[in-house]
Design an enzyme around this catalytic site. Structure first.
Site, PDB file in Angstrom:
ATOM      1  N   GLY A   9     -15.275 110.171 -60.185  1.00 52.06           N
ATOM      2  CA  GLY A   9     -13.959 110.717 -60.519  1.00 52.06           C
ATOM      3  C   GLY A   9     -12.851 109.758 -60.127  1.00 52.06           C
ATOM      4  O   GLY A   9     -12.793 109.300 -58.980  1.00 52.06           O
ATOM      5  N   GLY A  11      -9.486 110.409 -60.355  1.00 48.40           N
ATOM      6  CA  GLY A  11      -8.205 111.078 -60.179  1.00 48.40           C
ATOM      7  C   GLY A  11      -7.524 110.520 -58.941  1.00 48.40           C
ATOM      8  O   GLY A  11      -7.870 109.444 -58.439  1.00 48.40           O
ATOM      9  N   PHE A  12      -6.565 111.256 -58.424  1.00 52.88           N
ATOM     10  CA  PHE A  12      -5.846 110.776 -57.243  1.00 52.88           C
ATOM     11  C   PHE A  12      -6.787 110.584 -56.057  1.00 52.88           C
ATOM     12  O   PHE A  12      -6.718 109.584 -55.350  1.00 52.88           O
ATOM     13  CB  PHE A  12      -4.727 111.755 -56.874  1.00 52.88           C
ATOM     14  CG  PHE A  12      -3.527 111.643 -57.761  1.00 52.88           C
ATOM     15  CD1 PHE A  12      -2.666 110.562 -57.649  1.00 52.88           C
ATOM     16  CD2 PHE A  12      -3.256 112.610 -58.710  1.00 52.88           C
ATOM     17  CE1 PHE A  12      -1.561 110.445 -58.461  1.00 52.88           C
ATOM     18  CE2 PHE A  12      -2.151 112.505 -59.533  1.00 52.88           C
ATOM     19  CZ  PHE A  12      -1.299 111.420 -59.415  1.00 52.88           C
ATOM     20  N   GLY A  13      -7.671 111.553 -55.810  1.00 50.52           N
ATOM     21  CA  GLY A  13      -8.573 111.440 -54.670  1.00 50.52           C
ATOM     22  C   GLY A  13      -9.493 110.244 -54.787  1.00 50.52           C
ATOM     23  O   GLY A  13      -9.638 109.449 -53.846  1.00 50.52           O
ATOM     24  N   VAL A  77     -21.613 111.782 -65.521  1.00 48.53           N
ATOM     25  CA  VAL A  77     -22.635 112.095 -64.515  1.00 48.53           C
ATOM     26  C   VAL A  77     -23.313 113.404 -64.893  1.00 48.53           C
ATOM     27  O   VAL A  77     -22.650 114.387 -65.233  1.00 48.53           O
ATOM     28  CB  VAL A  77     -22.010 112.188 -63.117  1.00 48.53           C
ATOM     29  CG1 VAL A  77     -23.038 112.675 -62.100  1.00 48.53           C
ATOM     30  CG2 VAL A  77     -21.434 110.842 -62.698  1.00 48.53           C
ATOM     31  N   GLU A 169       6.705 125.659 -65.468  1.00 50.70           N
ATOM     32  CA  GLU A 169       7.205 124.418 -66.046  1.00 50.70           C
ATOM     33  C   GLU A 169       7.031 124.402 -67.565  1.00 50.70           C
ATOM     34  O   GLU A 169       7.925 123.943 -68.299  1.00 50.70           O
ATOM     35  CB  GLU A 169       6.500 123.228 -65.393  1.00 50.70           C
ATOM     36  CG  GLU A 169       6.928 123.056 -63.939  1.00 50.70           C
ATOM     37  CD  GLU A 169       6.118 122.021 -63.179  1.00 50.70           C
ATOM     38  OE1 GLU A 169       6.551 121.638 -62.074  1.00 50.70           O
ATOM     39  OE2 GLU A 169       5.051 121.598 -63.666  1.00 50.70           O
ATOM     40  N   ASP A 298      -9.855 118.848 -55.767  1.00 54.78           N
ATOM     41  CA  ASP A 298     -10.206 120.155 -56.325  1.00 54.78           C
ATOM     42  C   ASP A 298     -11.688 120.468 -56.196  1.00 54.78           C
ATOM     43  O   ASP A 298     -12.104 121.608 -56.402  1.00 54.78           O
ATOM     44  CB  ASP A 298      -9.818 120.212 -57.804  1.00 54.78           C
ATOM     45  CG  ASP A 298      -8.315 120.195 -58.011  1.00 54.78           C
ATOM     46  OD1 ASP A 298      -7.595 120.666 -57.123  1.00 54.78           O
ATOM     47  OD2 ASP A 298      -7.855 119.704 -59.066  1.00 54.78           O
ATOM     48  N   ALA A 314      -1.786 116.889 -56.138  1.00 59.34           N
ATOM     49  CA  ALA A 314      -2.044 115.463 -55.951  1.00 59.34           C
ATOM     50  C   ALA A 314      -1.947 115.009 -54.491  1.00 59.34           C
ATOM     51  O   ALA A 314      -2.799 114.230 -54.041  1.00 59.34           O
ATOM     52  CB  ALA A 314      -1.095 114.657 -56.833  1.00 59.34           C
TER      53      ALA A 314
END
Length: 414
Positions: A9, A11-13, A77, A169, A298, A314
């Site tokens: 992954g 993403g941010f992590g 994966v 939003e 997440d 995030a």
């Protein structure tokens, strides 16, 4: 031979873990199904024609490519062999690991009603955002040519399910799209007459925020013309609208912003998970019984000092990614690391083009000043200098002209 860390992954992590491990005596492999990193907090801007997808995404190789010990692998994966310590890829490939970081993110959840998804798309990927944009813009185009007043009304009704930050939003941005950017584009319809309904099952919007900010957000949305329904759990969704108990809302466009579920990473390793699929981890974010496997963002269930799960935002993922990266380096040096502790810098949500609400804990901000802080924070966290410049320019253009620069209907109408 140097140990190998596999990060699933980007993403941010995942990216922040890779950055923490950059230039260390470790081989790092980053695996993702896409070749780009996505700034998810601004997906709603793509969905409402405020930004183009390229404005909020950047190639993974361009972000970590300068680190000689980091390899990027494109692929899906399919499972994890925890005994052999291998990540199983599609096509029969496998990637060995000494340490494994699962940062696989989340997907939208329909609380057992997956049959609603075709009628109410969620917002987690660029494909979701462009599909929602297509549906919104196409609804106005079809209403322009529709002669049946009842069908025209259905086409100009837009329902958003979920009153969290994404729902709020989206509602504000769609209201401004209809009442400002599209107002003069049509001859047979008045886009300002569009009915935008925000549906929340709970008693308030932005449930994680203090009551004063939640109430302020609702007032500002209603001022924009959004109809807010509280204590209104959805009982059915179909191609013609939404049902709330005995109440029916006819709408050809329905957007789902009500819930998320973790990826199947917990199933891959046979870990204990909560009801939405998040892996229950130790204080150092490792998986119980597998000190070499970590779950972040997440994918993981991590609680604060009060026992409440950390939000899927995030900043949480970034701090966890940095923590795990530093922990792995420390372990290799025989050093101990303190348990993970999340530092909360505030909770933000925007309502339209010039208002936001911010909870810093010690102070609550709202209105235009909060919107400026929200805008600066989001531009600052975008990956890549080019993206920051483009987003800043597009926002300034939209602010002063009330125009949207990405009003493209893409994809098939069938």
């Amino acid at each position: 031979m140097r140990p190998q860390v596999v990060i699933v992954g980007a993403g941010f992590g995942g990216l922040w873990a890779a950055k923490a491990l950059a230039n260390a005596p470790i081989e790092v492999v980053v695996i993702d199904r896409q070749n780009y990193h996505l700034f998810q907090p601004l997906l709603y801007q793509v969905a409402t024609a405020g930004l183009s997808p390229a404005d909020i995404a950047a190639p993974i190789r361009g972000i970590v490519g300068m680190y000689r010990n980091v390899t990027v692998m494109l692929g899906s994966v399919e499972g994890i062999d925890v005994t052999a310590r291998k990540v199983l890829m599609e096509g029969g490939r496998s990637v060995p690991y000494d340490y494994l970081i699962l940062a696989t993110g989340a997907r939208h959840a329909y609380f057992g009603h997956d049959d609603w998804e075709p009628f109410a798309p969620g917002l987690k990927r660029i494909e979701d955002a462009t599909e929602i944009r297509r549906r919104i813009l196409l609804a106005f185009e079809e209403a322009e040519n529709e002669t049946d007043p009842d069908e025209r009304r259905r086409l100009m009704n837009i329902a958003i399910v979920g009153g969290g930050p994404t729902g709020v939003e989206l509602a504000g941005a769609i209201a401004e799209l209809a009442r400002r950017a599209l107002a003069k584009d049509f001859r047979n319809i008045d886009p300002r007459a569009a009915r935008i309904v925000l549906i929340e099952a709970g008693p308030s919007l932005l449930a994680t925020m203090p009551a004063d900010l939640s109430n302020d957000a609702q007032r500002r949305l209603e001022k924009l013309g959004v109809e807010v329904l509280l204590n209104a759990p959805v009982t059915a969704v179909d191609a013609a609208g939404v049902t709330i108990g005995t109440t029916r809302i006819e709408a050809r466009t329905v957007i789902w912003a009500a819930g998320v579920a973790a990826s199947p990473a917990g199933q891959w390793i046979g870990a204990e998970c909560d009801r939405v699929g998040r892996i229950k981890v130790n204080a150092d974010l490792s998986v119980p019984g597998h000190p070499e496997i970590f779950a972040i963002g997440d994918t993981a269930l991590v609680t604060d000092t009060a026992g409440k799960p950390l939000p899927g935002v995030a900043p949480v993922a970034k701090q966890q990614g940095l923590y795990v990266g530093e922990l792995i380096k420390s372990r290799m040096q025989g050093m101990e690391v303190m348990p993970f502790h999340y530092r909360d810098y505030g909770n933000l949500a925007t309502i339209g083009r010039k208002a936001a609400v911010i909870d810093f804990g010690w102070i609550h901000l709202r209105g235009f000043g909060a919107w400026v802080i929200w805008s600066v924070a989001h531009i600052f966290f975008l990956i890549g200098f080019r993206n920051r410049l483009r987003v800043a320019f597009d926002w300034l253009w939209a602010y002063f002209t009330f125009q949207r620069g990405a009003r493209l209907i893409t994809g098939s109408r069938l």
